[in-house]
Motif scaffolding. Structure first.
Motif, PDB file in Angstrom:
ATOM      1  N   THR A   1       0.831  -1.218   0.000  1.00 26.97           N
ATOM      2  CA  THR A   1       0.000   0.000   0.000  1.00 26.97           C
ATOM      3  C   THR A   1       0.866   1.270   0.000  1.00 26.97           C
ATOM      4  N   GLN A   2       2.006   1.227   0.673  1.00 24.00           N
ATOM      5  CA  GLN A   2       2.909   2.396   0.650  1.00 24.00           C
ATOM      6  C   GLN A   2       3.491   2.619  -0.736  1.00 24.00           C
ATOM      7  N   LEU A   3       3.796   1.508  -1.436  1.00 21.20           N
ATOM      8  CA  LEU A   3       4.307   1.640  -2.801  1.00 21.20           C
ATOM      9  C   LEU A   3       3.239   2.235  -3.716  1.00 21.20           C
ATOM     10  N   VAL A   4       2.007   1.767  -3.577  1.00 24.11           N
ATOM     11  CA  VAL A   4       0.905   2.303  -4.388  1.00 24.11           C
ATOM     12  C   VAL A   4       0.757   3.800  -4.150  1.00 24.11           C
ATOM     13  N   ASP A   5       0.852   4.196  -2.884  1.00 29.98           N
ATOM     14  CA  ASP A   5       0.714   5.609  -2.534  1.00 29.98           C
ATOM     15  C   ASP A   5       1.871   6.436  -3.094  1.00 29.98           C
ATOM     16  N   SER A   6       3.090   5.925  -2.938  1.00 29.74           N
ATOM     17  CA  SER A   6       4.264   6.697  -3.388  1.00 29.74           C
ATOM     18  C   SER A   6       4.326   6.820  -4.906  1.00 29.74           C
ATOM     19  N   GLU A   7       3.808   5.825  -5.626  1.00 28.85           N
ATOM     20  CA  GLU A   7       3.827   5.851  -7.090  1.00 28.85           C
ATOM     21  C   GLU A   7       2.568   6.483  -7.674  1.00 28.85           C
ATOM     22  N   SER A   8       1.626   6.850  -6.763  1.00 28.97           N
ATOM     23  CA  SER A   8       0.350   7.448  -7.184  1.00 28.97           C
ATOM     24  C   SER A   8      -0.412   6.532  -8.144  1.00 28.97           C
ATOM     25  N   TRP A   9      -0.340   5.207  -7.880  1.00 27.87           N
ATOM     26  CA  TRP A   9      -1.107   4.259  -8.683  1.00 27.87           C
ATOM     27  C   TRP A   9      -2.549   4.199  -8.196  1.00 27.87           C
ATOM     28  N   SER A  10      -3.410   3.721  -9.061  1.00 30.97           N
ATOM     29  CA  SER A  10      -4.776   3.439  -8.650  1.00 30.97           C
ATOM     30  C   SER A  10      -4.780   2.097  -7.927  1.00 30.97           C
ATOM     31  N   PHE A  11      -5.588   1.989  -6.853  1.00 33.17           N
ATOM     32  CA  PHE A  11      -5.688   0.710  -6.153  1.00 33.17           C
ATOM     33  C   PHE A  11      -6.321  -0.362  -7.034  1.00 33.17           C
ATOM     34  N   ASN A  12      -6.968   0.072  -8.099  1.00 31.57           N
ATOM     35  CA  ASN A  12      -7.605  -0.870  -9.009  1.00 31.57           C
ATOM     36  C   ASN A  12      -6.688  -1.334 -10.127  1.00 31.57           C
ATOM     37  N   LYS A  13      -5.436  -0.827 -10.130  1.00 29.03           N
ATOM     38  CA  LYS A  13      -4.508  -1.204 -11.201  1.00 29.03           C
ATOM     39  C   LYS A  13      -3.072  -1.135 -10.694  1.00 29.03           C
ATOM     40  N   VAL A  14      -2.693  -2.173  -9.937  1.00 28.65           N
ATOM     41  CA  VAL A  14      -1.340  -2.233  -9.365  1.00 28.65           C
ATOM     42  C   VAL A  14      -0.509  -3.185 -10.232  1.00 28.65           C
ATOM     43  N   PRO A  15       0.545  -2.686 -10.892  1.00 26.83           N
ATOM     44  CA  PRO A  15       1.348  -3.543 -11.778  1.00 26.83           C
ATOM     45  C   PRO A  15       2.195  -4.541 -10.993  1.00 26.83           C
ATOM     46  N   LEU A  16       2.083  -5.818 -11.352  1.00 24.07           N
ATOM     47  CA  LEU A  16       2.805  -6.864 -10.628  1.00 24.07           C
ATOM     48  C   LEU A  16       4.313  -6.737 -10.788  1.00 24.07           C
ATOM     49  N   GLN A  17       4.797  -6.676 -12.032  1.00 18.40           N
ATOM     50  CA  GLN A  17       6.240  -6.712 -12.270  1.00 18.40           C
ATOM     51  C   GLN A  17       6.954  -5.543 -11.609  1.00 18.40           C
ATOM     52  N   THR A  18       6.402  -4.349 -11.733  1.00 15.71           N
ATOM     53  CA  THR A  18       7.023  -3.178 -11.115  1.00 15.71           C
ATOM     54  C   THR A  18       7.024  -3.306  -9.595  1.00 15.71           C
ATOM     55  N   SER A  19       5.936  -3.826  -9.043  1.00  8.69           N
ATOM     56  CA  SER A  19       5.845  -4.014  -7.591  1.00  8.69           C
ATOM     57  C   SER A  19       6.929  -4.971  -7.102  1.00  8.69           C
ATOM     58  N   LEU A  20       7.125  -6.072  -7.838  1.00  2.04           N
ATOM     59  CA  LEU A  20       8.147  -7.047  -7.449  1.00  2.04           C
ATOM     60  C   LEU A  20       9.545  -6.433  -7.508  1.00  2.04           C
ATOM     61  N   GLU A  21       9.797  -5.669  -8.548  1.00  2.66           N
ATOM     62  CA  GLU A  21      11.120  -5.046  -8.696  1.00  2.66           C
ATOM     63  C   GLU A  21      11.389  -4.008  -7.610  1.00  2.66           C
ATOM     64  N   GLU A  22      10.384  -3.208  -7.298  1.00  6.84           N
ATOM     65  CA  GLU A  22      10.565  -2.136  -6.312  1.00  6.84           C
ATOM     66  C   GLU A  22      10.700  -2.676  -4.887  1.00  6.84           C
ATOM     67  N   LEU A  23       9.981  -3.760  -4.581  1.00  9.28           N
ATOM     68  CA  LEU A  23       9.956  -4.278  -3.206  1.00  9.28           C
ATOM     69  C   LEU A  23      10.922  -5.449  -2.987  1.00  9.28           C
ATOM     70  N   ALA A  24      11.607  -5.886  -4.047  1.00 15.04           N
ATOM     71  CA  ALA A  24      12.541  -7.010  -3.925  1.00 15.04           C
ATOM     72  C   ALA A  24      13.616  -6.796  -2.857  1.00 15.04           C
ATOM     73  N   PRO A  25      14.138  -5.569  -2.668  1.00  9.95           N
ATOM     74  CA  PRO A  25      15.143  -5.387  -1.613  1.00  9.95           C
ATOM     75  C   PRO A  25      14.581  -5.569  -0.198  1.00  9.95           C
ATOM     76  N   LEU A  26      13.247  -5.516  -0.065  1.00 10.18           N
ATOM     77  CA  LEU A  26      12.637  -5.581   1.260  1.00 10.18           C
ATOM     78  C   LEU A  26      12.138  -6.985   1.610  1.00 10.18           C
ATOM     79  N   GLU A  27      11.503  -7.655   0.637  1.00  3.82           N
ATOM     80  CA  GLU A  27      10.914  -8.962   0.899  1.00  3.82           C
ATOM     81  C   GLU A  27      11.061  -9.861  -0.330  1.00  3.82           C
TER      82      GLU A  27
END
Length: 390
Positions: free
Chosen positions: A207-233
């Protein structure tokens, strides 16, 4: 063995006309060492008969301290012994009247041997799978995230699908559905339920990534999410979180998730309520709304079956009460609910008994059987039919 002449003599003594009977006469005799303990009979409906005829199997499940149940691939049945006043005979090769032909001009004997007999049979009744135990055993070793450097992961109390099928009284399909409901994931061949704090940590990252990227909650891109959060989890855990809290869809060959507002809001509320006995309702609603991602709206109907609002107290309060923590036994469930609150409205109690309904059964029928209704300030309420120990 009897001869045809002996059979005809018996018919005359019984005053039966031979022409009124089938031309084929079965002459039965007991085989050697016949015992009623050699066989068990089970009554099957058309669905289960076709299941067996198609080469599928039925499995009896239950620990030594549990009442046995029968499971097909997708349904669970209660097993109950039914007695019959008639002696049931097992006669291989015996044919029923509709399988016989009356083309013979004269009567003839068919000798058949009885292989066994029984005066009871197993009766099946569709029932709910017993799934509370599933969460209990998976919580013996919840997954708290990847082991940190130098630490070894706890490998005790881990269960494969076969392990779970051996322990849980449920069909495989019902078991898989419930694993998804409790957000369990398959790691290294074992099913694990996430530690709640770790699950909230994963959801917070998303949810923090969605907020920081100003994405719509109805359209969260999987690949970008995995790349951005890979250092964390781990990537598989991020995707698992998205599977739990969102609906997957594809657009222009790219995978997206539409996050479920109700699921995100409910989990946030559980996080706030888990350490509080009771919470001032007005204060809770303010904190709750502030805690969910911007753009999402909280509503009390999102908390049905997980939290209970007390409108009669002053001030009004809310507390954690999850249906998954309640007994699977119907009578025990009602007794417990009436110790928590003496009188319930139908709206309040329905989320806590809905899962007890069998096939074609309604919550109204359950309330009629296990509760007594009355009117209070113009509102129908339900209380226990018998005194409840507090």
């Amino acid at each position: 063995m009897r001869t045809l002449e002996e059979v005809q003599a018996t018919l005359q003594i019984a005053k039966l006309k031979e022409e009124d009977l089938q031309k084929t006469i079965h002459c039965l005799s007991f085989g050697e060492n016949v015992s009623s303990a050699d066989y068990c009979l089970m009554e099957l409906d058309d669905t289960l008969c076709k299941h067996i005829e198609a080469g599928q199997s039925l499995v009896i499940r239950g620990d030594t301290d549990e009442r046995a149940v029968l499971c097909s691939g997708d349904k669970t049945y209660d097993l109950k012994i039914a007695d019959t006043s008639n002696l049931l005979l097992f006669v291989p090769g015996c044919r029923t009247p509709d399988q016989l032909s009356n083309s013979q001009e004269s009567s003839h004997l068919v000798h058949a041997q009885i292989w066994g007999f029984c005066n009871s049979y197993w009766e099946l009744k569709r029932q709910r799978p017993k799934l509370k135990k599933l969460k209990e055993i998976l919580m013996e070793n919840p997954y708290e995230g990847p082991a940190l450097g130098g630490q070894k992961e706890n490998t005790e109390n881990r269960y494969s699908m076969q392990d779970l099928l051996d322990r849980i009284q449920s069909s495989e399909e019902e078991l898989k559905t419930h694993l998804k409901t409790i957000h369990a994931c398959l790691l290294d061949g074992y099913w694990r339920v996430l530690d709640f704090d770790y699950e909230m940590k994963l959801l917070g990252h998303v949810t923090q990534l969605v907020d920081s990227e100003s994405w719509s909650f109805n359209k969260v891109p999987l690949q970008t999410s995995l790349e951005e959060l890979a250092p964390l989890e781990p990537k598989e855990m991020i995707e698992h979180c998205l599977d739990c809290y969102g609906k997957r869809f594809t657009e222009n060959d790219h995978v997206f998730y539409a996050l479920h507002e109700d699921k995100v809001c409910q989990s946030t509320a559980l996080m706030l309520l888990q350490n509080a006995v009771k919470f001032n309702l007005r204060e809770f609603q303010e904190v709750w709304q502030q805690s969910v991602p911007e753009g999402m709206s909280t509503r009390l109907d999102q908390l049905k079956s997980v939290a209970l609002v007390d409108r009669a107290s002053r001030p009004e309060t809310i507390c954690l009460l999850r249906v998954e923590d309640l007994s699977e036994d119907t009578l025990e469930r009602f007794n417990h609910l009436f110790t928590i609150r003496e009188k319930w409205t139908e709206e309040d109690i329905t989320p806590y008994i809905q899962d007890l309904c069998g096939e074609k059964q309604t919550t109204g029928a359950l309330l009629t059987k296990y509760a007594r209704s009355s009117m209070q300030n113009g509102i129908k309420v339900f209380n226990s039919r018998r005194p409840v120990a507090t």
